[in-house]
Design a protein around this motif. Structure first.
Motif, mmCIF file in Angstrom:
data_model
loop_
_atom_site.group_PDB
_atom_site.id
_atom_site.type_symbol
_atom_site.label_atom_id
_atom_site.label_comp_id
_atom_site.label_asym_id
_atom_site.label_seq_id
_atom_site.Cartn_x
_atom_site.Cartn_y
_atom_site.Cartn_z
ATOM 1 N N THR A 22 0.852 -1.182 0.000
ATOM 2 C CA THR A 22 0.000 0.000 0.000
ATOM 3 C C THR A 22 0.890 1.236 0.000
ATOM 4 O OG1 THR A 22 -1.604 -1.213 1.338
ATOM 5 C CG2 THR A 22 -1.855 1.177 1.230
ATOM 6 N N PRO A 23 0.662 2.187 -0.909
ATOM 7 C CA PRO A 23 1.473 3.413 -0.885
ATOM 8 C C PRO A 23 1.266 4.165 0.427
ATOM 9 C CG PRO A 23 0.210 3.255 -2.909
ATOM 10 C CD PRO A 23 -0.291 2.185 -2.012
ATOM 11 N N SER A 24 2.343 4.727 0.930
ATOM 12 C CA SER A 24 2.284 5.539 2.144
ATOM 13 C C SER A 24 2.555 6.976 1.714
ATOM 14 C CB SER A 24 3.308 5.031 3.163
ATOM 15 O OG SER A 24 3.172 5.669 4.402
ATOM 16 N N THR A 25 3.518 7.635 2.320
ATOM 17 C CA THR A 25 3.833 9.017 1.956
ATOM 18 C C THR A 25 5.254 9.117 1.420
ATOM 19 O OG1 THR A 25 4.586 9.465 4.200
ATOM 20 C CG2 THR A 25 2.288 9.960 3.713
ATOM 21 N N TYR A 26 5.487 10.077 0.541
ATOM 22 C CA TYR A 26 6.830 10.383 0.028
ATOM 23 C C TYR A 26 7.563 9.152 -0.508
ATOM 24 C CZ TYR A 26 5.805 14.606 2.633
ATOM 25 O OH TYR A 26 5.194 15.736 3.128
ATOM 26 N N ALA A 27 6.939 8.409 -1.388
ATOM 27 C CA ALA A 27 7.519 7.229 -2.043
ATOM 28 C C ALA A 27 7.854 6.120 -1.054
ATOM 29 C CB ALA A 27 8.746 7.613 -2.878
ATOM 30 N N ARG A 28 7.138 6.084 0.036
ATOM 31 C CA ARG A 28 7.279 4.999 1.013
ATOM 32 C C ARG A 28 6.087 4.060 0.852
ATOM 33 N NH1 ARG A 28 8.796 8.819 6.144
ATOM 34 N NH2 ARG A 28 10.794 9.522 5.331
ATOM 35 N N PHE A 29 6.230 2.854 1.398
ATOM 36 C CA PHE A 29 5.181 1.855 1.224
ATOM 37 C C PHE A 29 4.952 1.076 2.507
ATOM 38 C CE2 PHE A 29 7.052 2.690 -2.859
ATOM 39 C CZ PHE A 29 5.947 2.850 -3.678
ATOM 40 N N LEU A 30 3.702 0.684 2.720
ATOM 41 C CA LEU A 30 3.367 -0.292 3.754
ATOM 42 C C LEU A 30 3.403 -1.651 3.079
ATOM 43 C CD1 LEU A 30 0.346 1.395 5.557
ATOM 44 C CD2 LEU A 30 2.649 1.084 6.451
ATOM 45 N N ILE A 31 4.137 -2.577 3.681
ATOM 46 C CA ILE A 31 4.326 -3.889 3.075
ATOM 47 C C ILE A 31 3.725 -4.947 3.996
ATOM 48 C CG2 ILE A 31 6.030 -5.544 2.240
ATOM 49 C CD1 ILE A 31 7.959 -3.153 1.894
ATOM 50 N N GLN A 32 2.702 -5.644 3.506
ATOM 51 C CA GLN A 32 2.124 -6.751 4.253
ATOM 52 C C GLN A 32 2.891 -8.011 3.890
ATOM 53 O OE1 GLN A 32 -0.189 -4.995 2.098
ATOM 54 N NE2 GLN A 32 -0.789 -3.567 3.684
ATOM 55 N N LEU A 33 3.208 -8.810 4.926
ATOM 56 C CA LEU A 33 3.993 -10.013 4.702
ATOM 57 C C LEU A 33 3.169 -11.267 4.976
ATOM 58 C CD1 LEU A 33 7.353 -8.879 6.345
ATOM 59 C CD2 LEU A 33 6.612 -8.664 3.968
ATOM 60 N N ALA A 34 3.643 -12.386 4.475
ATOM 61 C CA ALA A 34 2.946 -13.658 4.626
ATOM 62 C C ALA A 34 2.845 -14.102 6.082
ATOM 63 C CB ALA A 34 3.643 -14.737 3.796
ATOM 64 N N ASN A 35 3.690 -13.573 6.959
ATOM 65 C CA ASN A 35 3.628 -13.945 8.380
ATOM 66 C C ASN A 35 2.684 -13.030 9.166
ATOM 67 O OD1 ASN A 35 5.134 -11.603 8.545
ATOM 68 N ND2 ASN A 35 6.875 -12.541 9.577
ATOM 69 N N ASN A 36 1.798 -12.331 8.457
ATOM 70 C CA ASN A 36 0.780 -11.447 9.055
ATOM 71 C C ASN A 36 1.365 -10.247 9.795
ATOM 72 O OD1 ASN A 36 -1.436 -12.939 8.127
ATOM 73 N ND2 ASN A 36 -1.185 -14.381 9.811
ATOM 74 N N THR A 37 2.497 -9.752 9.339
ATOM 75 C CA THR A 37 3.071 -8.531 9.902
ATOM 76 C C THR A 37 3.034 -7.443 8.829
ATOM 77 O OG1 THR A 37 5.347 -9.121 9.297
ATOM 78 C CG2 THR A 37 4.584 -9.808 11.480
ATOM 79 N N VAL A 38 3.096 -6.189 9.283
ATOM 80 C CA VAL A 38 3.109 -5.053 8.359
ATOM 81 C C VAL A 38 4.310 -4.185 8.702
ATOM 82 C CG1 VAL A 38 1.875 -2.997 7.573
ATOM 83 C CG2 VAL A 38 0.604 -5.078 8.103
ATOM 84 N N TRP A 39 5.097 -3.855 7.695
ATOM 85 C CA TRP A 39 6.287 -3.021 7.837
ATOM 86 C C TRP A 39 6.144 -1.821 6.917
ATOM 87 C CZ3 TRP A 39 10.573 -4.517 10.915
ATOM 88 C CH2 TRP A 39 10.449 -5.770 11.497
ATOM 89 N N GLU A 40 6.742 -0.697 7.300
ATOM 90 C CA GLU A 40 6.745 0.493 6.454
ATOM 91 C C GLU A 40 8.175 0.811 6.062
ATOM 92 O OE1 GLU A 40 5.070 5.067 6.272
ATOM 93 O OE2 GLU A 40 5.224 4.083 8.213
ATOM 94 N N THR A 41 8.387 1.101 4.782
ATOM 95 C CA THR A 41 9.724 1.510 4.354
ATOM 96 C C THR A 41 9.976 2.916 4.884
ATOM 97 O OG1 THR A 41 8.928 2.376 2.245
ATOM 98 C CG2 THR A 41 9.678 0.082 2.264
#
Length: 152
Positions: A93-112
């Motif tokens: 999912t796009p976040s702000t300023y060319a950053r992204f929220l990344i959902q992973l197969a282990n049910n965690t979410v990380w933001e670049t």
């Protein structure tokens, strides 16, 4: 000699091996088994297998309190230490300023934390490792590692 940090309840079981007579050794093992079952039922003895502990630590990897030592910080914590997680991306999912929220197969979410020129693609392999000063870096399918932070 028994480990001073070990459970006295389990030490009784080990002592039964030293009993020479078969019937007395069997009686010792039966008594030890009853004591262990009773201790587990009452909650005074907790038994965890290594795979369960590692899976739990992997699920908490990247959270603020994940560095706590649930096993007291001794050898058991060192043997089950998690310093990286390997999984795949399931959603972006796009976040702000060319950053992204990344959902992973282990049910965690990380933001670049660092901006990316292109969004990562679902199905892509990712390795998240601890980096210096308590941070985390994600290596997404051969791209340069980027700083990330755990959101949930």
């Amino acid at each position: 000699m028994a480990d001073p940090a070990s459970s006295k309840t389990l030490d009784v079981l080990a002592e039964c091996q030293e009993v020479a007579a078969d019937s007395a050794r069997l009686a010792c093992f039966d008594a030890a088994a009853r004591q262990i079952a009773s201790a587990r039922k009452s909650g005074s003895l907790l038994a965890l297998d290594r795979a369960t502990v590692v899976a739990s630590k992997q699920q908490r990897f990247g959270l603020a309190d994940a560095a706590k030592n649930p096993l007291g910080g001794g050898e058991a914590d060192q043997l089950t230490r998690v310093t990286e997680v390997k999984t795949t991306i399931t959603g972006v999912t796009p976040s702000t300023y060319a950053r992204f929220l990344i959902q992973l197969a282990n049910n965690t979410v990380w933001e670049t934390i660092e901006p990316l020129t292109l969004p990562p693609r679902p199905g892509t392999a990712v390795i998240i490792k601890q980096s210096g000063f308590g941070g985390f870096k994600a290596s997404i399918a051969g791209e340069r590692p980027v700083l990330v932070k755990r959101r949930r």
